[in-house]
Design a protein around this motif. Structure first.
Motif, PDB file in Angstrom:
ATOM      1  N   VAL A 131      53.018  29.006  75.707  1.00  0.00           N
ATOM      2  CA  VAL A 131      53.807  29.264  74.510  1.00  0.00           C
ATOM      3  C   VAL A 131      53.997  30.759  74.291  1.00  0.00           C
ATOM      4  O   VAL A 131      55.091  31.223  73.977  1.00  0.00           O
ATOM      5  CB  VAL A 131      53.134  28.626  73.277  1.00  0.00           C
ATOM      6  N   ALA A 132      52.942  31.521  74.482  1.00  0.00           N
ATOM      7  CA  ALA A 132      52.981  32.952  74.169  1.00  0.00           C
ATOM      8  C   ALA A 132      53.803  33.757  75.170  1.00  0.00           C
ATOM      9  O   ALA A 132      54.433  34.748  74.801  1.00  0.00           O
ATOM     10  CB  ALA A 132      51.560  33.508  74.119  1.00  0.00           C
ATOM     11  N   PHE A 158      51.452  17.726  80.826  1.00  0.00           N
ATOM     12  CA  PHE A 158      51.604  17.738  79.369  1.00  0.00           C
ATOM     13  C   PHE A 158      52.248  19.043  78.898  1.00  0.00           C
ATOM     14  O   PHE A 158      53.181  19.047  78.101  1.00  0.00           O
ATOM     15  CB  PHE A 158      50.234  17.601  78.700  1.00  0.00           C
ATOM     16  N   THR A 159      51.698  20.128  79.408  1.00  0.00           N
ATOM     17  CA  THR A 159      52.143  21.445  78.951  1.00  0.00           C
ATOM     18  C   THR A 159      53.576  21.727  79.359  1.00  0.00           C
ATOM     19  O   THR A 159      54.387  22.186  78.539  1.00  0.00           O
ATOM     20  CB  THR A 159      51.215  22.537  79.514  1.00  0.00           C
ATOM     21  N   LEU A 166      60.164  21.714  73.574  1.00  0.00           N
ATOM     22  CA  LEU A 166      60.173  22.587  72.404  1.00  0.00           C
ATOM     23  C   LEU A 166      61.118  23.769  72.597  1.00  0.00           C
ATOM     24  O   LEU A 166      61.803  24.194  71.664  1.00  0.00           O
ATOM     25  CB  LEU A 166      58.749  23.088  72.119  1.00  0.00           C
ATOM     26  N   SER A 167      61.152  24.292  73.810  1.00  0.00           N
ATOM     27  CA  SER A 167      62.031  25.422  74.099  1.00  0.00           C
ATOM     28  C   SER A 167      63.496  25.002  74.015  1.00  0.00           C
ATOM     29  O   SER A 167      64.348  25.774  73.553  1.00  0.00           O
ATOM     30  CB  SER A 167      61.714  25.969  75.496  1.00  0.00           C
ATOM     31  N   ALA A 315      50.961  18.074  69.470  1.00  0.00           N
ATOM     32  CA  ALA A 315      50.637  18.693  68.182  1.00  0.00           C
ATOM     33  C   ALA A 315      50.160  20.126  68.367  1.00  0.00           C
ATOM     34  O   ALA A 315      50.565  21.029  67.626  1.00  0.00           O
ATOM     35  CB  ALA A 315      49.570  17.863  67.461  1.00  0.00           C
ATOM     36  N   LEU A 316      49.302  20.334  69.374  1.00  0.00           N
ATOM     37  CA  LEU A 316      48.809  21.683  69.622  1.00  0.00           C
ATOM     38  C   LEU A 316      49.941  22.617  70.027  1.00  0.00           C
ATOM     39  O   LEU A 316      50.036  23.749  69.532  1.00  0.00           O
ATOM     40  CB  LEU A 316      47.742  21.647  70.725  1.00  0.00           C
ATOM     41  N   LEU A 317      50.822  22.162  70.903  1.00  0.00           N
ATOM     42  CA  LEU A 317      51.947  22.989  71.337  1.00  0.00           C
ATOM     43  C   LEU A 317      52.874  23.317  70.164  1.00  0.00           C
ATOM     44  O   LEU A 317      53.366  24.450  70.045  1.00  0.00           O
ATOM     45  CB  LEU A 317      52.728  22.275  72.445  1.00  0.00           C
TER      46      LEU A 317
END
Length: 338
Positions: A131-132, A158-159, A166-167, A315-317
Motif C-alpha cells: 500500500v505504501a 491476497f495482497t 483498491l487501486s 479490511a487491513l488493506l
C-alpha cells in the motif's frame, strides 16, 4: 543463429495476440475520448475489465501480461523526456517530506493495526509495504525477502488482488474527490501520486484530469517507488538479525530498471539535450504505451477473484489505504491553508 532467431520469432508470436487486443482497446478508448470527451484512460480500463476473460489461459494471456508490465514501464520511462529537475524541485521539500513520511507512517501503522485484526507481522509488512510503496510490484519484492511458510503464497495472492482492486477503485474515485474538495492541478497530482498504489492507476488517474496533473502524479509516485530500495534493505537487515531469513532465496532487484531509465531521461532533459521534436514524439509514444498498458491492466482485473480474498485481509488493506489517503489529505490541506 537460426535457432535464436526462431526462438525470438516464437516469443513474438506468443505476445502478438495480447498486444493486439490491448492496442485495439487503447484505440477504441481514444476514439471515445476524442468524440465524446470521456477520459481515455478510464475508458481503456473499463473496456479492459469488460473483456477480462481474454486474459485467462489462452493465446492472449502472454501479450496482455507483457503490455501490463513491460509496455507500462516503457511508457513511464519515456515520461522522463518531458520532466526536468525544475519540475521535481518545484514540488518543494515539504511535499517530498509528506510523500516519504506517508510511506514510513503507513508501514508503521499497518504493522501496528494488523495484530488487532488477527494477522502476524509477515502479512502486516507485506500489505503495508504494498500500500505504501507501489502495489503489486512492492508486494512481490517484499514477498521475495520474507521467510517462507505454508501460507506465503496465499498471503501474496491476497495482497496482489486486494491492492489491485483498491487501486482500480481509487483511479476512478480519487480524481473526482480531488476536484470536489477544490484541489488545483498540482495538488491533485500530488494527492493522486502519493496515495494510489500501482503506477498504472496513478498514471491513469493523473492524466484523466490534465497533462500537468499526470506529470506531477508520476513524479510523486516514482518518489514512492524509489522508497522500495531503503525499505527492502531495512527489512533484510531486520530479518537477518532475528534469524528469519532464507539464505537460499534470491534477493529482489533493489532499484527497478524503469525507474533508473526514467531518472536518466529526466537528467538528460534537464540539461536540454533533447530537441523539441524528439520530446514531442516521445510524448505521443509514451501516451499510447500507457493507454495500451492500462487496457491490459483492465484485462487482467478479474472481479471474480475478489471473492477468494479473505475479509480480514481486505479490511487491513482498506484501513491502510484510508490511512495513507488521510495522511496525505490532512497534510496537503495544512500546507494549502498555511
Amino acid at each position: 543463429m537460426i535457432a535464436l532467431l526462431n526462438d525470438r520469432l516464437g516469443v513474438s508470436r506468443s505476445l502478438f495476440p495480447g498486444l493486439l487486443i490491448s492496442g485495439l482497446i487503447a484505440i477504441a478508448a481514444q476514439f471515445i475520448s476524442d468524440h465524446y470527451g470521456a477520459p481515455a484512460m478510464l475508458m481503456a480500463l473499463l473496456f479492459g475489465i469488460a473483456l477480462n476473460f481474454l486474459s485467462e489461459e489462452g493465446p492472449c494471456s502472454a501479450g496482455i501480461a507483457f503490455s501490463a508490465r513491460t509496455v507500462l514501464r516503457f511508457g513511464v520511462a519515456l515520461l522522463g523526456m518531458r520532466i526536468s529537475f525544475e519540475m521535481a524541485a518545484s514540488l518543494g521539500w515539504s511535499i517530498v517530506a509528506i510523500v516519504i513520511g506517508g510511506v514510513i507512517a503507513t508501514i508503521i501503522f499497518g504493522m501496528s493495526i494488523a495484530r488487532l485484526l488477527g494477522h502476524g507481522p509477515r502479512f502486516a509488512f507485506l500489505s503495508a509495504g504494498s500500500v505504501a510503496i507501489c502495489g503489486a510490484s512492492a508486494a512481490m519484492a517484499i514477498a521475495a525477502i520474507l521467510p517462507r511458510d505454508e501460507r506465503s503464497e496465499e498471503r501474496l495472492v491476497f495482497t496482489i488482488v486486494g491492492v489491485t482492486l483498491l487501486s482500480t477503485i481509487a483511479m476512478i474515485v480519487y480524481p473526482i474527490f480531488a476536484q470536489l474538495i477544490g484541489f488545483d492541478s498540482q495538488f491533485s497530482g500530488i494527492f493522486i501520486g502519493a496515495t494510489i498504489h500501482d503506477v498504472a492507476q496513478v498514471v491513469g488517474a493523473g492524466f484523466s484530469i490534465s497533462q500537468e496533473t499526470g506529470d506531477i502524479a508520476t513524479v510523486v509516485k516514482l518518489i514512492r517507488v524509489a522508497m522500495l530500495a531503503p525499505v527492502i534493505l531495512v527489512a533484510v537487515i531486520i530479518i537477518r538479525r532475528i534469524g528469519g531469513g532464507d539464505s537460499k532465496a534470491g534477493q529482489p532487484a533493489i532499484m527497478p530498471g524503469f525507474v533508473v531509465a526514467f531518472a536518466i531521461l529526466v537528467a538528460l532533459n534537464s540539461f536540454g539535450l533533447f530537441p523539441p521534436g524528439i520530446t514531442e514524439i516521445s510524448a505521443v509514444v509514451s501516451r499510447w504505451a500507457l493507454l495500451t498498458a492500462i487496457s491490459a491492466v483492465g484485462l487482467k482485473t478479474s472481479l471474480r477473484e475478489v471473492i477468494k480474498v479473505g475479509g480480514a485481509a481486505i479490511a487491513l488493506l482498506v484501513i491502510e489505504t484510508l490511512f495513507l489517503g488521510a495522511w496525505t489529505l490532512v497534510l496537503l490541506q495544512w500546507i494549502s491553508g498555511s
